[in-house]
Write a protein that holds these residues in place. Structure first.
Motif, short mmCIF file in Angstrom:
data_model
loop_
_atom_site.label_atom_id
_atom_site.label_comp_id
_atom_site.label_asym_id
_atom_site.label_seq_id
_atom_site.Cartn_x
_atom_site.Cartn_y
_atom_site.Cartn_z
N ASP A 80 -7.34 -112.03 14.48
CA ASP A 80 -7.20 -111.31 13.22
C ASP A 80 -8.57 -110.88 12.70
N ALA A 81 -8.58 -109.77 11.98
CA ALA A 81 -9.83 -109.25 11.42
C ALA A 81 -10.34 -110.16 10.30
N SER A 82 -11.65 -110.22 10.18
CA SER A 82 -12.35 -110.93 9.09
C SER A 82 -11.94 -112.39 8.98
N LYS A 83 -11.78 -113.03 10.14
CA LYS A 83 -11.47 -114.45 10.19
C LYS A 83 -12.54 -115.17 11.02
N THR A 84 -12.72 -116.46 10.71
CA THR A 84 -13.65 -117.28 11.48
C THR A 84 -12.86 -118.26 12.33
N TYR A 85 -13.21 -118.29 13.61
CA TYR A 85 -12.53 -119.15 14.58
C TYR A 85 -13.54 -120.06 15.26
N ASP A 86 -13.11 -121.29 15.50
CA ASP A 86 -13.84 -122.17 16.42
C ASP A 86 -13.23 -122.02 17.80
N LEU A 87 -14.08 -121.78 18.79
CA LEU A 87 -13.61 -121.65 20.17
C LEU A 87 -13.92 -122.92 20.94
N THR A 88 -12.89 -123.54 21.49
CA THR A 88 -13.05 -124.69 22.37
C THR A 88 -12.38 -124.36 23.71
N PHE A 89 -12.57 -125.24 24.68
CA PHE A 89 -12.09 -124.99 26.03
C PHE A 89 -11.31 -126.19 26.57
N GLU A 90 -10.29 -125.88 27.37
CA GLU A 90 -9.70 -126.86 28.27
C GLU A 90 -9.99 -126.35 29.69
N ILE A 91 -10.76 -127.13 30.44
CA ILE A 91 -11.18 -126.72 31.78
C ILE A 91 -10.69 -127.79 32.75
N LEU A 92 -9.86 -127.37 33.72
CA LEU A 92 -9.18 -128.32 34.59
C LEU A 92 -9.38 -128.00 36.06
N ASN A 93 -9.24 -129.04 36.88
CA ASN A 93 -9.05 -128.90 38.32
C ASN A 93 -7.67 -129.48 38.63
N ALA A 94 -6.69 -128.59 38.78
CA ALA A 94 -5.31 -129.02 39.03
C ALA A 94 -5.02 -129.19 40.51
N HIS A 95 -6.03 -129.00 41.36
CA HIS A 95 -5.85 -129.15 42.80
C HIS A 95 -6.83 -130.18 43.34
N ASP A 96 -7.03 -131.25 42.59
CA ASP A 96 -7.96 -132.29 43.03
C ASP A 96 -7.43 -132.95 44.31
N ASP A 97 -8.32 -133.57 45.08
CA ASP A 97 -7.96 -134.15 46.38
C ASP A 97 -6.85 -135.18 46.28
N HIS A 98 -6.80 -135.93 45.16
CA HIS A 98 -5.80 -136.99 45.10
C HIS A 98 -4.39 -136.45 44.99
N ASP A 99 -4.22 -135.14 44.70
CA ASP A 99 -2.89 -134.56 44.67
C ASP A 99 -2.21 -134.63 46.03
N ASP A 100 -3.01 -134.62 47.11
CA ASP A 100 -2.45 -134.64 48.45
C ASP A 100 -1.65 -135.91 48.72
N ASP A 101 -2.00 -136.99 48.01
CA ASP A 101 -1.34 -138.27 48.23
C ASP A 101 -0.28 -138.57 47.17
N CYS A 102 -0.02 -137.60 46.32
CA CYS A 102 0.91 -137.82 45.22
C CYS A 102 2.34 -137.62 45.70
N ASP A 103 3.20 -138.62 45.47
CA ASP A 103 4.58 -138.55 45.92
C ASP A 103 5.42 -137.59 45.08
N ASP A 104 4.95 -137.31 43.84
CA ASP A 104 5.76 -136.53 42.92
C ASP A 104 5.23 -135.12 42.71
N CYS A 105 4.32 -134.66 43.59
CA CYS A 105 3.62 -133.42 43.33
C CYS A 105 4.45 -132.17 43.56
N ASP A 106 5.74 -132.31 43.94
CA ASP A 106 6.60 -131.14 44.03
C ASP A 106 6.92 -130.60 42.64
N ASP A 107 6.78 -131.43 41.65
CA ASP A 107 7.09 -131.05 40.28
C ASP A 107 5.84 -130.52 39.60
#
Length: 218
Positions: A80-107
């Motif tokens: 929106d015009a003439s508004k002040t915003y704080d910008l933050t981030f969510e930064i992820l690695n959703a393909h970390d190595d331990h996913d390979d051993d996860c039994d439930d990773c089909d979901d």
């Protein structure tokens, strides 16, 4: 006699070739490569400082982790015009190595549960990282200008610092100007081990990501 000399040279020639090959292998030290952070999701979160329930989000996603695909911009930023915003981030690695051993990773939800929080790692390594920003000239009233990607001395309102008092950029503030369609908002995360200081720029180090979003102010 000559025949004997001719054949006696064979072992000597073989040894010479072997020594030359060894020396060549020693001289050809492979160039050290930057170990990039594996980042699959970058989530920008703009929160209206006067109304914390007013949150604008935009995301980029890499579907194959360390594969050939790059981060893909999924959203347009609409502020929106003439508004002040704080910008933050969510930064992820959703393909970390331990996913390979996860039994439930089909979901897909279980994948999200297993995602590694790269933002926390970047904060822990704040002395080695900085986010730089570039945007359409004067699309914000604070900071003014076009950001610090092309010139590190240009203004960006950083709300977080590393242990040496230099900016990090996981939390910044932005005040929008009037209505504008089709603006640009670019953010680069630079990895700068042993390089980062008060004057280091976006040209120094290696980029962990470089994203350019379309920005509309309405």
């Amino acid at each position: 006699m000559n025949k004997f000399k001719k054949y006696s040279m064979v072992p000597m020639l073989a040894a010479a070739v072997l020594l030359t090959g060894c020396k060549k292998e020693e001289d050809e030290v492979p160039e050290e490569e930057h170990d990039h952070e594996v980042i699959t999701n970058v989530h920008l979160i703009f929160t209206n400082v006067d109304d914390p329930s007013d949150v604008i989000e935009a995301e980029a996603e890499d579907h194959d982790g360390e594969g050939v695909e790059e981060l893909e911009i999924l959203d347009t930023i609409n502020l929106d015009a003439s508004k002040t915003y704080d910008l933050t981030f969510e930064i992820l690695n959703a393909h970390d190595d331990h996913d390979d051993d996860c039994d439930d990773c089909d979901d897909e939800d279980n994948h999200d549960d297993e995602a590694e929080d790269m933002g926390a790692e970047i904060a822990d390594e704040a002395d080695e990282h900085q986010l730089f920003f570039g945007f359409t000239n004067n699309i914000f009233t604070n900071p003014e200008g076009d950001g610090n990607i092309d010139d590190a001395s240009h203004d960006v309102v950083y709300n977080d610092l590393d242990s040496k008092g230099n900016p990090l950029g996981l939390n910044t503030s932005w005040t929008t100007s009037g209505a504008y369609e089709g603006g640009k908002f670019r953010v680069i995360l630079m990895h700068q081990p042993g390089i980062k200081d008060a004057t280091s720029s976006s040209e120094e180090g290696d980029a962990d990501f470089d994203l350019e979003f379309v920005l509309n102010i309405q």
